[in-house]
Design an enzyme around this catalytic site. Structure first.
Site, PDB file in Angstrom:
ATOM      1  CG  ASN A  79     -27.772-108.980  39.320  1.00 29.53           C
ATOM      2  OD1 ASN A  79     -26.800-107.962  39.422  1.00 29.53           O
ATOM      3  ND2 ASN A  79     -28.826-108.719  40.185  1.00 29.53           N
ATOM      4  CE1 TYR A  99     -19.999-109.215  46.662  1.00 31.13           C
ATOM      5  CE2 TYR A  99     -18.161-107.871  46.502  1.00 31.13           C
ATOM      6  CZ  TYR A  99     -19.414-108.489  46.219  1.00 31.13           C
ATOM      7  OH  TYR A  99     -19.980-107.320  45.147  1.00 31.13           O
ATOM      8  CG  ASP A 124     -31.538-121.820  46.285  1.00 34.69           C
ATOM      9  OD1 ASP A 124     -30.918-120.908  46.111  1.00 34.69           O
ATOM     10  OD2 ASP A 124     -31.939-122.265  47.425  1.00 34.69           O
ATOM     11  CB  VAL A 125     -28.891-119.040  41.546  1.00 31.76           C
ATOM     12  CG1 VAL A 125     -30.070-118.314  40.964  1.00 31.76           C
ATOM     13  CG2 VAL A 125     -28.363-118.283  42.725  1.00 31.76           C
ATOM     14  CE  LYS A 159     -19.733-110.474  43.319  1.00 29.88           C
ATOM     15  NZ  LYS A 159     -20.902-110.825  42.411  1.00 29.88           N
TER      16      LYS A 159
END
Length: 250
Positions: A87, A155, A60-61, A159
């Site tokens: 990613n 989102y 789990d990043v 980003k």
């Protein structure tokens, strides 16, 4: 690395003779990628296949402890880290700002931004201290790091923030031979973009089908950049499906 762009990048690197550590939340999907990568490294490698070429690391990043343990496993197995491809990502909640659940906002930021930071943090430490020193970090940005879609506040914000992280990593990494860059990708064909061919919401309120391209082409770019010497930096690279509404978005 269990699906989509992550899987394609893993397979591309395996074909090029790299040892590949596979991180993701779903062990079964990672095992499938590992089997495909092991086969590719033997049957299709453009360089000598590496012994024990894949390492499956369910992670789990968003967990600092889990990410640290994953990188420790890589160093224990192979002694160093030469390339990190950040990613992991999620589209997060959709809708106008007042319709966005703050909990869903936080989840998107945790995966897209904090997860990338935690992985980059561990990679940076290893790359700085290993000998020969250095390595390369590639962040999967998005064309939404430049231009949003309607109803994508979480989102898009994540980003845009990832772009700042990329620039900061690149600056801090200079004296340690750590190069950091960002791939801004538009409409690679993955399960996450499957709805685009049925109609994507446009800035004028209409819905329009949008072209996509084979996600394996992203892997081609990652492999090419990974092959460059660390004296060469690729800070930002944009690749999109030809004809998608990006330059004229809005």
């Amino acid at each position: 690395a269990g699906s989509g762009i992550g899987r394609e990048v893993a397979l591309g690197l395996a074909r090029a003779g790299h040892r590949v550590a596979l991180l993701g939340r779903t062990p079964g999907s990672l095992e499938e990628t590992a089997a495909l990568a092991d086969r590719a490294s033997v049957e299709e490698a453009t360089a000598a296949p590496a012994d024990g070429a894949t390492l499956v690391l369910p992670t789990d990043v968003t967990s600092e402890e889990a990410v640290a343990a994953a990188f420790a496993s890589v160093v224990d197995r192979w002694g160093r880290v030469d390339l990190l491809v950040n990613n992991a990502g999620t589209f997060g909640p959709a809708g106008e700002p007042d319709a966005v659940d703050p909990a869903a906002w936080r989840e998107a930021i945790e995966v897209n931004l904090t997860g990338s930071f935690l992985c980059a943090r561990e990679a940076f430490r290893v790359m700085r201290d290993q000998r020969p020193q250095g390595g390369r970090i590639l962040n999967n940005g998005s064309i939404s790091a430049h231009t949003p879609r309607p109803g994508s506040a979480a989102y898009t914000a994540s980003k845009h923030a990832l772009t700042g992280l990329t620039k900061s990593l690149a600056l801090d990494g200079r004296r340690h031979r750590i190069a950091c860059g960002q791939l801004d990708i538009g409409n690679a064909a993955t399960p996450l973009t499957a709805t685009l061919t049925d109609g994507a919401l446009q800035a004028d309120g209409s819905r329009r089908s949008e072209p996509t391209f084979d996600a394996a082409r992203v892997a081609d770019v990652v492999v090419a950049v990974a092959a460059l010497p660390l004296e060469v930096s690729v800070p930002f690279l944009t690749m999109t499906a030809t004809g998608m509404p990006y330059l004229g978005r809005g």
